[in-house]
Design an enzyme around this catalytic site. Sequence first.
Site, mmCIF file in Angstrom:
data_model
loop_
_atom_site.group_PDB
_atom_site.id
_atom_site.type_symbol
_atom_site.label_atom_id
_atom_site.label_comp_id
_atom_site.label_asym_id
_atom_site.label_seq_id
_atom_site.Cartn_x
_atom_site.Cartn_y
_atom_site.Cartn_z
ATOM 1 N N GLY A 13 29.271 39.773 34.397
ATOM 2 C CA GLY A 13 29.459 41.170 34.769
ATOM 3 C C GLY A 13 29.002 42.111 33.665
ATOM 4 O O GLY A 13 29.654 43.104 33.371
ATOM 5 N N TYR A 149 45.487 42.376 42.750
ATOM 6 C CA TYR A 149 44.813 42.558 41.456
ATOM 7 C C TYR A 149 45.731 42.126 40.312
ATOM 8 O O TYR A 149 45.318 41.395 39.405
ATOM 9 C CB TYR A 149 44.401 44.022 41.293
ATOM 10 C CG TYR A 149 43.681 44.315 40.002
ATOM 11 C CD1 TYR A 149 42.451 43.736 39.723
ATOM 12 C CD2 TYR A 149 44.223 45.186 39.059
ATOM 13 C CE1 TYR A 149 41.767 44.010 38.541
ATOM 14 C CE2 TYR A 149 43.555 45.476 37.873
ATOM 15 C CZ TYR A 149 42.327 44.880 37.628
ATOM 16 O OH TYR A 149 41.672 45.153 36.452
#
Length: 248
Positions: A13, A149
């Site tokens: 990422g 999350y």
Amino acid sequence: MNTFNNKLAIVTGGNSGIGYATAKELIAEGAKVIITGRRKEAVEKAAGELGAIPFVADQANLDDIDALKKEVENQYGKVDILFINAGITGTLGSIENMNPENFDNVMNINFRGAYFTLSKFIPLLNDGASVVFLSSNVATTYRPNSSIYQASKAGLNSIAKTAAVELAPRKIRVNIVSPGPTKTEIMTKAGLDEKTLEGLDAWLTDQIPLKKMGTAEDVAKAVVYLSNNNVASFMTGTEILIDGGMIL
């Protein structure tokens, strides 16, 4: 500075936000850096700006992780720094109203993908290498509408600490950086409009004792510190919170 001369780093990422900032810091310190991301155009653009090596890979896709491993093994052999950074927030909502697709999306990238990135790269890690996971201060908070999350990051912390014990005989250090609210694109990617983001920023800043948001560079410097055997050789299984005192 040439702290990481002749060192190979991988940043998953790495085309934006904290990953991009970390790749930039590592390159400035002399490392050769491979950045990954799901979008070919974005990864190649970022790599060109940074002087990094691009590789298109989705952390949620185990075939992509295998392809990355094969390429690294064939081209470079061994890895010195592995920063497992890729992640998403997913769609916010209550447990009662959550859908399985969102659960799978978040867990496949943040938890399963991170787990198998480490798993598959362990054979390529040099003895004395550094692994850093990007977690979040939400791993130890339990705010409503963020259950998936939060759970994905709590699971990540558990993996990191187990890995720290398993890899200690090879002097491979595994650590965690856990930012609080940080100015990156992640909330925009969660689908929030500009007005909502401004309101969220103001609300979050009010929750932080230092009364400011963090930056990607703040987190990047911590990752680089943990990756440096000259200064962090006795740190493993450690979590560094970078949240302005938010969880105090």
